[in-house]
Design an enzyme around this catalytic site. Structure first.
Site, short mmCIF file in Angstrom:
data_model
loop_
_atom_site.label_atom_id
_atom_site.label_comp_id
_atom_site.label_asym_id
_atom_site.label_seq_id
_atom_site.Cartn_x
_atom_site.Cartn_y
_atom_site.Cartn_z
N HIS A 81 0.85 -1.19 0.00
CA HIS A 81 0.00 0.00 0.00
C HIS A 81 0.88 1.24 0.00
CE1 HIS A 81 -3.44 2.57 0.93
NE2 HIS A 81 -2.69 3.15 1.86
N SER A 82 0.56 2.21 -0.86
CA SER A 82 1.27 3.48 -0.95
C SER A 82 2.76 3.22 -1.23
CB SER A 82 1.05 4.29 0.33
OG SER A 82 1.43 5.63 0.17
N MET A 83 3.67 3.61 -0.34
CA MET A 83 5.08 3.29 -0.55
C MET A 83 5.27 1.79 -0.75
SD MET A 83 8.33 3.63 2.05
CE MET A 83 7.95 2.04 2.83
#
Length: 231
Positions: free
Chosen positions: A79-81
């Site tokens: 998720h995200s990074m």
């Protein structure tokens, strides 16, 4: 995927660790095994130097991840990074000569070529924490405790800088399916940005939205895991 069992290798988002995903084990449907990956600099690996480059992190993690899933199919989730780290890790694993991932699940992230222009790196502590809150859509309670904040900020700054300075190592589309996931009320990553991942695979691509904002996965792990198990 879960007819024969699937291991879901989970990569942390900025500032988090494997502990976030350990609770997912009790929510996972039959046939899906959650495999959290710990990064240096957090939780039980607190004394280790954190990674500063996502490409190099993926290169170093690949052998350990391959050893964690020696038998049966596995997929990567981030998720995200963590989505970008999962992508770089998938690229490394595909090239390693060992069993490649059966799929890649990228959540809350634009494609690897579509990084945001706004940055938190370089801001003073208060402005940095506020900018990260704006990016994530929530504020971690620990950052309101002066002592905990002093401990957590260096790691969070390192992760955010690693995310914001990311440049793709590989540009060839992956030979594995990709599923892009997003909270329907995410104000950080648009549906169009999430669908940029379509160009990163030569195989099947799908896009799915779940209820919630950017951090929907903290509120609805059961729904998310059921979706992944059904892909």
């Amino acid at each position: 995927m879960t007819d024969t069992g699937l291991s879901l290798v989970c990569l942390p988002f900025a500032g988090s660790g494997a502990g976030f995903f350990r609770d997912w084990k009790r929510h996972a449907p039959v046939g899906l095994t959650v495999v959290p990956v710990q990064l240096p600099g957090r939780e039980e690996a607190f004394t280790e130097e954190p990674f500063t480059d996502l490409g190099e992190a993926a290169k170093q993690l690949a052998p350990a991840v391959a050893a964690q899933v020696p038998n049966g199919p596995y997929a990567l989730f981030g998720h995200s990074m963590g989505a970008l780290l999962a992508y770089e890790l998938a690229q490394q694993l595909v090239r390693s000569g060992g069993p490649a991932p059966a799929g890649l699940f990228v959540s809350g992230s634009a494609g690897p070529e579509g990084m945001r222009a706004e940055r938190a790196t370089g801001l003073d502590d208060d402005a940095f924490v506020e900018r990260v809150r704006e990016f994530a859509g929530f504020r971690h309670e620990a950052l309101d405790d002066e002592d905990l904040r002093e401990v957590l900020l260096p790691l969070l700054r390192a992760d955010v800088a690693m995310h914001e300075n990311y440049q793709p190592v590989f540009h060839e589309p992956l030979p594995i399916p990709i599923t892009a996931l997003r909270g329907g009320r995410d104000t950080l990553v648009t549906a169009e940005q999430a669908q940029q991942w379509r160009s990163c695979t030569r195989e099947y691509f799908q896009y799915a939205e779940l209820p919630g904002g950017h951090m929907y996965l903290a509120e609805l792990p059961q729904l998310l895991l059921r979706l992944i198990a059904g892909c």
